[in-house]
Design a protein around this motif. Structure first.
Motif, PDB file in Angstrom:
ATOM      1  N   THR A 280      -6.415   3.947  -0.916  1.00  0.00           N
ATOM      2  CA  THR A 280      -5.159   3.527  -0.291  1.00  0.00           C
ATOM      3  C   THR A 280      -5.021   4.081   1.122  1.00  0.00           C
TER       4      THR A 280
ATOM      5  N   GLN B 168      -7.474   2.492   3.519  1.00  0.00           N
ATOM      6  CA  GLN B 168      -7.045   1.160   3.941  1.00  0.00           C
ATOM      7  C   GLN B 168      -5.990   1.255   5.043  1.00  0.00           C
TER       8      GLN B 168
ATOM      9  N   PHE C  93       0.821  -1.208   0.000  1.00  0.00           N
ATOM     10  CA  PHE C  93       0.000   0.000   0.000  1.00  0.00           C
ATOM     11  C   PHE C  93       0.857   1.261   0.000  1.00  0.00           C
TER      12      PHE C  93
ATOM     13  N   ARG D 297      -7.667   2.417   8.241  1.00  0.00           N
ATOM     14  CA  ARG D 297      -8.516   1.394   8.853  1.00  0.00           C
ATOM     15  C   ARG D 297      -7.695   0.326   9.580  1.00  0.00           C
ATOM     16  N   ASP D 298      -6.611  -0.079   8.954  1.00  0.00           N
ATOM     17  CA  ASP D 298      -5.820  -1.157   9.529  1.00  0.00           C
ATOM     18  C   ASP D 298      -4.778  -0.667  10.518  1.00  0.00           C
TER      19      ASP D 298
END
Length: 243
Positions: free
Chosen positions: A226, A229, A9, A232-233
């Motif tokens: 991107t 993501q 990412f 979020r993680d």
């Protein structure tokens, strides 16, 4: 998310930010070229509103470059502050670019009325190098002649004063060195009128600004996904790396 996926990412973010720089360069050059054209042909334009898409294009180009650098920096360090600022800049860029594209499209459909004063400037041609109108006409008549074609000169007072024999030498096709502008040899003159030439020139540069909006939108979609993501993680990103 594994470290390998996180690295992937980050790589996507870096690559997409480089696309932002490229798009910013194209949009910025388009805005600069449009302003240059407007300055050189200001006598032939009925309004100055066409400068708005050029100014907005330059502004969005600046934001695109700054956003690209910020996004690249974000790929090297974990920071919730940088993430938020990056998303804010992307939204600002999208608003600027969409506005510039909409205005560019509007003016591209109104070029006939925008270049309406062209005929009047040609009518006031004197042939004097001290006359700014005449200098502008001669400078414009590169690869073109008259408003629609050379026959427009037959209706001007300047043509009558010259004995109805020739048009300005700036109408001469550069492939004919012996051309002196006489109307009995029209094949030695540029066949295209200057209005068509100016419209094509403006439409060409406006098209880059118009198509800049969907390109920026597609690139920003990738960036939003991107960053989303990553956020979020990794919700516990720190503003500064702790070492």
């Amino acid at each position: 998310m594994s470290d390998q996926r996180r690295k992937t990412f980050k790589t996507i973010l870096q690559f997409t930010c480089q696309l932002l720089w490229m798009v910013g360069l194209v949009v910025g050059l388009s805005g600069f070229y449009l302003l240059k054209n407007l300055r050189e042909n200001s006598l032939f334009l009925s309004h100055s509103y066409i400068t708005l898409p050029a100014i907005l294009a330059l502004a969005s180009a600046a934001f695109l470059v700054v956003s690209g650098f910020l996004g690249y920096w974000l790929s090297l360090r974990d920071s919730t502050f940088l993430q938020g600022l990056f998303v804010y800049l992307l939204v600002t860029v999208l608003c600027l670019e969409c506005t510039a594209s909409a205005l560019a499209y509007f003016h591209s459909t109104k070029l006939d009325s925008e270049i309406a004063p062209l005929s009047g400037v040609f009518q006031n041609y004197t042939g004097s190098r001290e006359d700014p109108n005449s200098r502008a006409v001669d400078a414009t008549q590169k690869e073109c002649c008259g408003v629609h074609d050379y026959r427009d000169w037959l209706k001007t007072s300047w043509f009558n004063q010259t004995g109805e024999l020739c048009v300005p030498h700036s109408c001469c096709n550069s492939t004919f060195p012996s051309c002196n502008g006489t109307v009995d040899q029209p094949w030695q003159l540029y066949p295209q009128g200057c209005q068509v030439k100016l419209e094509m020139s403006f439409r060409f540069v406006l098209s880059f600004i118009i198509w800049g909006s969907p390109v920026v939108f597609l690139v920003e979609i990738i960036l939003f996904l991107t960053v989303a993501q990553l956020m979020r993680d990794y919700p516990d990103y720190q503003v500064l790396d702790k070492k």
